[in-house]
Design a protein around this motif. Structure first.
Motif, PDB file in Angstrom:
ATOM      1  N   GLU A 128       0.812  -1.202   0.000  1.00  0.00           N
ATOM      2  CA  GLU A 128       0.000   0.000   0.000  1.00  0.00           C
ATOM      3  C   GLU A 128       0.856   1.268   0.000  1.00  0.00           C
ATOM      4  N   ILE A 129       0.232   2.376  -0.387  1.00  0.00           N
ATOM      5  CA  ILE A 129       0.818   3.711  -0.286  1.00  0.00           C
ATOM      6  C   ILE A 129      -0.035   4.472   0.725  1.00  0.00           C
ATOM      7  N   THR A 130       0.611   5.054   1.740  1.00  0.00           N
ATOM      8  CA  THR A 130      -0.123   5.708   2.827  1.00  0.00           C
ATOM      9  C   THR A 130       0.112   7.210   2.794  1.00  0.00           C
ATOM     10  N   PHE A 131      -0.967   7.955   2.954  1.00  0.00           N
ATOM     11  CA  PHE A 131      -0.900   9.412   3.021  1.00  0.00           C
ATOM     12  C   PHE A 131      -1.411   9.870   4.380  1.00  0.00           C
ATOM     13  N   LEU A 132      -0.550  10.537   5.153  1.00  0.00           N
ATOM     14  CA  LEU A 132      -0.947  11.136   6.425  1.00  0.00           C
ATOM     15  C   LEU A 132      -1.257  12.611   6.160  1.00  0.00           C
ATOM     16  N   THR A 133      -2.472  12.992   6.437  1.00  0.00           N
ATOM     17  CA  THR A 133      -2.953  14.302   5.978  1.00  0.00           C
ATOM     18  C   THR A 133      -2.712  15.446   6.957  1.00  0.00           C
ATOM     19  N   GLU A 134      -2.320  15.117   8.183  1.00  0.00           N
ATOM     20  CA  GLU A 134      -2.272  16.144   9.232  1.00  0.00           C
ATOM     21  C   GLU A 134      -1.373  17.328   8.863  1.00  0.00           C
ATOM     22  N   ASP A 135      -0.188  17.056   8.340  1.00  0.00           N
ATOM     23  CA  ASP A 135       0.769  18.130   8.034  1.00  0.00           C
ATOM     24  C   ASP A 135       0.954  18.326   6.532  1.00  0.00           C
ATOM     25  N   ASP A 136       0.002  17.834   5.758  1.00  0.00           N
ATOM     26  CA  ASP A 136       0.087  17.943   4.309  1.00  0.00           C
ATOM     27  C   ASP A 136      -0.758  19.135   3.845  1.00  0.00           C
ATOM     28  N   PRO A 137      -0.134  20.213   3.368  1.00  0.00           N
ATOM     29  CA  PRO A 137      -0.916  21.388   2.953  1.00  0.00           C
ATOM     30  C   PRO A 137      -1.865  21.103   1.812  1.00  0.00           C
ATOM     31  N   PHE A 138      -1.508  20.137   0.944  1.00  0.00           N
ATOM     32  CA  PHE A 138      -2.404  19.787  -0.157  1.00  0.00           C
ATOM     33  C   PHE A 138      -3.673  19.133   0.371  1.00  0.00           C
ATOM     34  N   ALA A 139      -3.541  18.382   1.478  1.00  0.00           N
ATOM     35  CA  ALA A 139      -4.717  17.767   2.088  1.00  0.00           C
ATOM     36  C   ALA A 139      -5.558  18.801   2.812  1.00  0.00           C
ATOM     37  N   ILE A 140      -4.887  19.687   3.534  1.00  0.00           N
ATOM     38  CA  ILE A 140      -5.620  20.705   4.296  1.00  0.00           C
ATOM     39  C   ILE A 140      -6.467  21.572   3.372  1.00  0.00           C
ATOM     40  N   ASN A 141      -5.933  21.888   2.196  1.00  0.00           N
ATOM     41  CA  ASN A 141      -6.639  22.756   1.256  1.00  0.00           C
ATOM     42  C   ASN A 141      -7.421  21.980   0.204  1.00  0.00           C
TER      43      ASN A 141
ATOM     44  N   ASP B  72     -11.775  17.329  -1.883  1.00  0.00           N
ATOM     45  CA  ASP B  72     -12.314  15.997  -1.576  1.00  0.00           C
ATOM     46  C   ASP B  72     -11.199  14.974  -1.732  1.00  0.00           C
ATOM     47  N   VAL B  73     -11.472  13.750  -1.324  1.00  0.00           N
ATOM     48  CA  VAL B  73     -10.451  12.700  -1.266  1.00  0.00           C
ATOM     49  C   VAL B  73      -9.875  12.383  -2.640  1.00  0.00           C
ATOM     50  N   LEU B  74     -10.734  12.150  -3.634  1.00  0.00           N
ATOM     51  CA  LEU B  74     -10.235  11.720  -4.937  1.00  0.00           C
ATOM     52  C   LEU B  74      -9.496  12.838  -5.667  1.00  0.00           C
ATOM     53  N   THR B  75      -9.936  14.068  -5.477  1.00  0.00           N
ATOM     54  CA  THR B  75      -9.189  15.184  -6.066  1.00  0.00           C
ATOM     55  C   THR B  75      -7.796  15.258  -5.456  1.00  0.00           C
ATOM     56  N   TYR B  76      -7.703  15.028  -4.158  1.00  0.00           N
ATOM     57  CA  TYR B  76      -6.412  15.030  -3.480  1.00  0.00           C
ATOM     58  C   TYR B  76      -5.488  13.946  -4.031  1.00  0.00           C
ATOM     59  N   LEU B  77      -6.051  12.780  -4.395  1.00  0.00           N
ATOM     60  CA  LEU B  77      -5.226  11.653  -4.833  1.00  0.00           C
ATOM     61  C   LEU B  77      -4.793  11.738  -6.296  1.00  0.00           C
ATOM     62  N   LYS B  78      -5.382  12.647  -7.063  1.00  0.00           N
ATOM     63  CA  LYS B  78      -5.051  12.730  -8.491  1.00  0.00           C
ATOM     64  C   LYS B  78      -3.549  12.912  -8.690  1.00  0.00           C
ATOM     65  N   GLY B  79      -2.973  12.032  -9.514  1.00  0.00           N
ATOM     66  CA  GLY B  79      -1.568  12.133  -9.864  1.00  0.00           C
ATOM     67  C   GLY B  79      -0.597  11.663  -8.814  1.00  0.00           C
ATOM     68  N   LYS B  80      -1.104  11.178  -7.678  1.00  0.00           N
ATOM     69  CA  LYS B  80      -0.205  10.773  -6.594  1.00  0.00           C
ATOM     70  C   LYS B  80       0.146   9.286  -6.632  1.00  0.00           C
ATOM     71  N   VAL B  81      -0.628   8.480  -7.362  1.00  0.00           N
ATOM     72  CA  VAL B  81      -0.411   7.030  -7.380  1.00  0.00           C
ATOM     73  C   VAL B  81      -0.288   6.575  -8.830  1.00  0.00           C
ATOM     74  N   ALA B  82       0.839   5.997  -9.177  1.00  0.00           N
ATOM     75  CA  ALA B  82       1.062   5.535 -10.543  1.00  0.00           C
ATOM     76  C   ALA B  82       0.043   4.461 -10.911  1.00  0.00           C
ATOM     77  N   GLY B  83      -0.603   4.654 -12.060  1.00  0.00           N
ATOM     78  CA  GLY B  83      -1.561   3.665 -12.552  1.00  0.00           C
ATOM     79  C   GLY B  83      -2.988   3.940 -12.150  1.00  0.00           C
ATOM     80  N   LEU B  84      -3.203   4.724 -11.109  1.00  0.00           N
ATOM     81  CA  LEU B  84      -4.560   5.041 -10.653  1.00  0.00           C
ATOM     82  C   LEU B  84      -5.057   6.270 -11.412  1.00  0.00           C
TER      83      LEU B  84
END
Length: 823
Positions: A632-645, A648-660
């Motif tokens: 798995e690939i894990t994203f901790l959102t607490e200190d991630d400015p991209f997550a804070i701003n 939604d979840v899927l918009t946040y994940l765009k381009g972050k996981v190869a193949g998805l």
């Protein structure tokens, strides 16, 4: 001389020669090439209905050890099958711990993931029972014969005082049973007669003797060739009676009558070749016209694989071949019917092309038998097909396998499908020697198929199934106090808060009568369900209603008695092994008492360990074993400015996981990975995309993206999965202020095996370690990118030999088992 007749031109069989075994398992009968006469029974439609509406399940449990000491934990993994494949029917399974009288001592209810599940029973430090039993089943299995339920004797290593009696030793009784091939002896027809000799508990004994007629004339001689079994041939004469004269193991003379022969009928003789089952049918004189044409029907796991119409009107004997080259391993039931559809002879055969297993390689990557030393085992699977394994490492001198054991192969392929007790079933899968195949055929001749009876199917007597398969935990209920118009087009909003503080939001449509159902819940211990009517301003409707809740978890214990013969057949472990175990158990109990007496002193000792990473802390706080330590690939959102701003979840994940691939936004967002849609989970509950997309990113604590396949999803997760975890704490209480709630019981609280790490936690290195199970992992998962697995464990204070056992299945239904001792 009898003339051999031919089959008339409407035999039916499926050509599997060019069909892959995996496809065969799914589509055993792809087409039907003939039509029977109007008077013939539609065998294919009967089997199709049986398989479609009444598919049957079977369970096998892999235990970490073969016997236990008081105070230890019984760890086990359940594998659930339907036919030749891992079952997709039940989503929950039950396990019960019973004493020798059948009283339920403990019960565990567990979710089924990847057609399997895991649980544990904790034994008390003081015990009087030298034997316990574990029974396992699904709710769906309760609609069928109770003998299908898994039951296993568990030896407990305690010293039992021998009580003397003046009545002396009870005299042993021995039995000799006869089984004519096909079911009956027919006057004038030569027949094979199998036999089985046992003591009163069903344990095999050696036997030999003679078959004599009423005048005492010898007809045949017989002698057991394996575990009390063998066969002889004879041709009964009309008006004659036959019996066996033999000696039991203590030398006493015995006599046993053979089954009475029928005056007329038909016999069925079977022989196996490398690629076929050869059958021979004989018709005796005196039979009526219903024997002019007969039907031969063969099935495997409720799937029709062959049927033929034989002409016996011209000549009284005919023969044929049932192709088996591409059949999976298993029991084939061959039945002979009259032309009016009456079954008159039956025989089962085990087809074994040695294709039922996949090879698992087991090696020691790091071996050190020193006190508390680190060890690493290496597991390799040769294929890319997803595999679901369980692994145990125990002290080999304390955990000695029983002489009559049953393992995943013998249980799923043999003992779960036939009537009667089979002694030492693992022997029949120990090699591919012809002698073992011949011995297995003796088991087939002396036991019957037990999954269904043709008489019942032909008479329309179908299983009476009152309990439907569970879709995990389903909460249902009815709203009382509101009118139909007030409930029209309304939804019930629910917030489910789990014991660990995680939460899940749900919306459930109300039925016209106020009923509702929330399926597919997975949680442990208890949870609080808060609820109100959706869009109910000022709670006008919610305040007027009351709700009756229920869930689908079976509350009552089974009232099925244990098989008295199974209790009597129990074989105690070797006395030396029991003595070794008792010495270890006594030392452990003494240490526990010492620790309790000195608990105040021990509590002042400051124990420091290696500081956990943030990811390890989050995993421990939020996830269960199925959702960690995978690919798995894990994203901790607490200190991630991209997550804070983020929106939604899927918009946040765009381009972050190869193949998805993610397109669109909000509830209209779509996902693609390896040609399919990833499964979505919120707080480890499977949900739809709208449930994920309505979460505010500020409420998200962690996101895990699992590369395909993800084994925790229904259907195997071939396109991966995304798991979203919401934050715990104050936000939860804000969401539920003023809402009514009800506590709902869930699955049994989880237990995870404790495996100490003596390298990172040095303070515990001086504490005594009396563990007899050194490592237990019920979910070791492999796949395309995980074909080699390394597992680490630490030795105890005394073990000098490790016994490692690996069992499991793959997605195609093939099984594996390997056992090695390292020293």
């Amino acid at each position: 001389m009898r003339k051999k007749s031919k089959f008339i031109g409407n035999s039916s069989l499926i050509d599997f020669r060019n069909m892959k075994p995996s496809i065969f398992r799914l589509l055993l009968v792809a087409s039907v090439l003939i039509s029977f006469s109007a008077k013939a029974q539609p065998f294919d439609s009967l089997l199709n209905k049986l398989n479609t509406e009444y598919p049957q399940e079977k369970i096998y449990l892999h235990f970490d050890k073969s016997s236990y000491n008081p105070g230890e934990t019984i760890w086990f993994k359940a594998y659930i099958f339907s036919g030749t494949l891992p079952s997709q029917i039940s989503k929950s399974f039950y396990a019960e711990l019973l004493d020798a009288k059948g009283n339920v001592l403990q019960r565990k209810i567990n979710p089924v993931v990847m057609s399997s599940g895991a649980a544990a029973f904790d034994l008390p430090d003081s015990m009087d029972n030298s034997i316990l039993y574990v029974r396992a089943y699904t709710k769906w299995m309760l609609g069928f014969d109770s003998s299908y339920l898994f039951t296993k004797a568990i030896p407990i290593n305690i010293a039992k005082k021998t009580v003397s009696t003046k009545k002396g030793v009870q005299q042993q009784t021995y039995y000799l049973q006869f089984f004519p091939e096909g079911g009956d002896l027919i006057n004038g027809l030569e027949s094979r007669v199998a036999f089985k000799a046992t003591d009163r508990y069903g344990m095999p004994i050696k036997v030999k003797g003679e078959i004599v007629d009423a005048k005492g004339s010898k007809i045949a001689s017989f002698a057991s060739v394996h575990d009390g079994m063998g066969y002889f041939t004879m041709t009964p004469d009309a008006g004659s009676q036959y019996k066996a004269v033999w000696k039991d193991p203590v030398g006493a003379n015995e006599q046993t009558n053979l089954p009475a022969a029928k005056n007329s009928g038909a016999s069925l003789l079977l022989d196996q070749t490398a690629d076929a089952i050869k059958f021979v049918i004989h018709r005796s004189g005196g039979t009526d016209s219903s024997y002019d044409y007969m039907y031969v029907v063969a099935q495997l796991q409720q799937q029709l694989l062959y049927r033929a119409k034989a002409n016996l009107a011209v000549a009284p004997m005919t023969s044929g071949m049932i192709p088996t080259k591409d059949l999976p391993a298993g029991i084939v039931q061959v039945t002979l019917f009259t032309k009016t559809g009456i079954p008159v002879a039956e025989r089962i055969v085990f087809v074994n092309h040695q294709d039922y297993y996949f090879i698992t390689d087991l090696n020691s990557a790091l071996k050190d038998m020193g006190k508390k030393k680190k060890n690493v085992i290496q597991i390799d699977v040769p294929d890319t097909i997803p595999c679901n394994l369980s692994v145990s490492v125990t002290d080999a001198s304390l955990n000695v396998p029983p002489a009559d054991g049953d393992d995943i192969t013998s249980h799923l392929l043999l003992t779960s499908d036939i009537k009667g007790f089979v002694y030492n079933p693992t022997y029949y899968f120990s090699s591919d020697e012809d002698s073992i195949a011949a011995h297995l055929d003796l088991v087939m001749m002396t036991n019957g198929w037990r999954r269904f009876k043709w008489d019942d199917l032909l008479a329309g007597r179908w299983p009476k199934v009152a309990l439907q398969p569970e879709d995990y935990i389903t909460v249902s209920g009815n709203i009382i106090g509101l009118t139909r118009s007030q409930m029209a087009d309304k939804e019930l909003n629910e917030i489910l808060i789990f014991k660990n503080g995680a939460q899940s939001f749900m919306n459930t449509p109300l039925e016209k009568d106020g009923g509702f159902k929330i399926p597919g819940l997975i949680f442990y211990d208890t949870a609080k369900l808060y609820y109100q009517i959706n869009n109910d301003k000022n709670k006008v409707l919610t305040s007027k209603m009351s709700v009756r809740f229920d869930n689908n978890i079976r509350r009552n214990y089974l009232n099925y008695p244990l098989d008295s013969f199974e209790v009597a057949r129990f074989i105690k472990p070797d006395s030396l092994v029991m003595a070794r175990n008792k010495a270890v158990a006594d030392r452990q109990i003494a240490q526990n008492e010492f620790d309790q007496k000195n608990s105040k002193t021990l509590s002042t000792i400051k124990i420091t360990a290696k500081k956990k990473t943030k990811l390890e802390e989050m995993d421990e706080l939020y996830t269960t074993a199925m959702f960690r330590s995978m690919d798995e690939i894990t994203f901790l959102t607490e200190d991630d400015p991209f997550a804070i701003n983020g929106t939604d979840v899927l918009t946040y994940l765009k381009g972050k996981v190869a193949g998805l691939q993610i397109t669109g936004t909000g509830a209209q967002a779509t996902m693609s990975w390896r040609g399919g849609t990833p499964d979505l989970f919120m707080n480890e509950m499977q949900v739809q995309v709208d449930a994920i997309q309505t979460i505010n990113m500020s409420d998200v604590a962690m996101i895990k993206v699992f590369r395909p396949p993800f084994f925790g999803a229904t259907g195997g997760g071939g396109s991966g999965a995304i798991a979203v975890y919401t934050k715990k704490g104050k936000a939860l209480t804000d969401n539920v202020k003023g809402l009514d709630f009800i506590s709902i019981p869930g699955y049994s609280p989880r237990r995870e095996f404790y495996s100490p790490d003596y390298l990172t936690n040095l303070e515990i290195a001086d504490q005594p370690d009396f563990r007899t199970t050194l490592y237990w992992n019920p979910f070791v998962l492999t796949g395309k990118d995980r074909r080699r697995i390394y597992l680490t464990f630490f030795n105890n204070d005394f073990t000098k030999k490790f016994r490692v056992v690996v069992e499991g299945v793959n997605a195609d239904g093939k099984v594996t088992r390997i056992e090695k001792v390292f020293e």
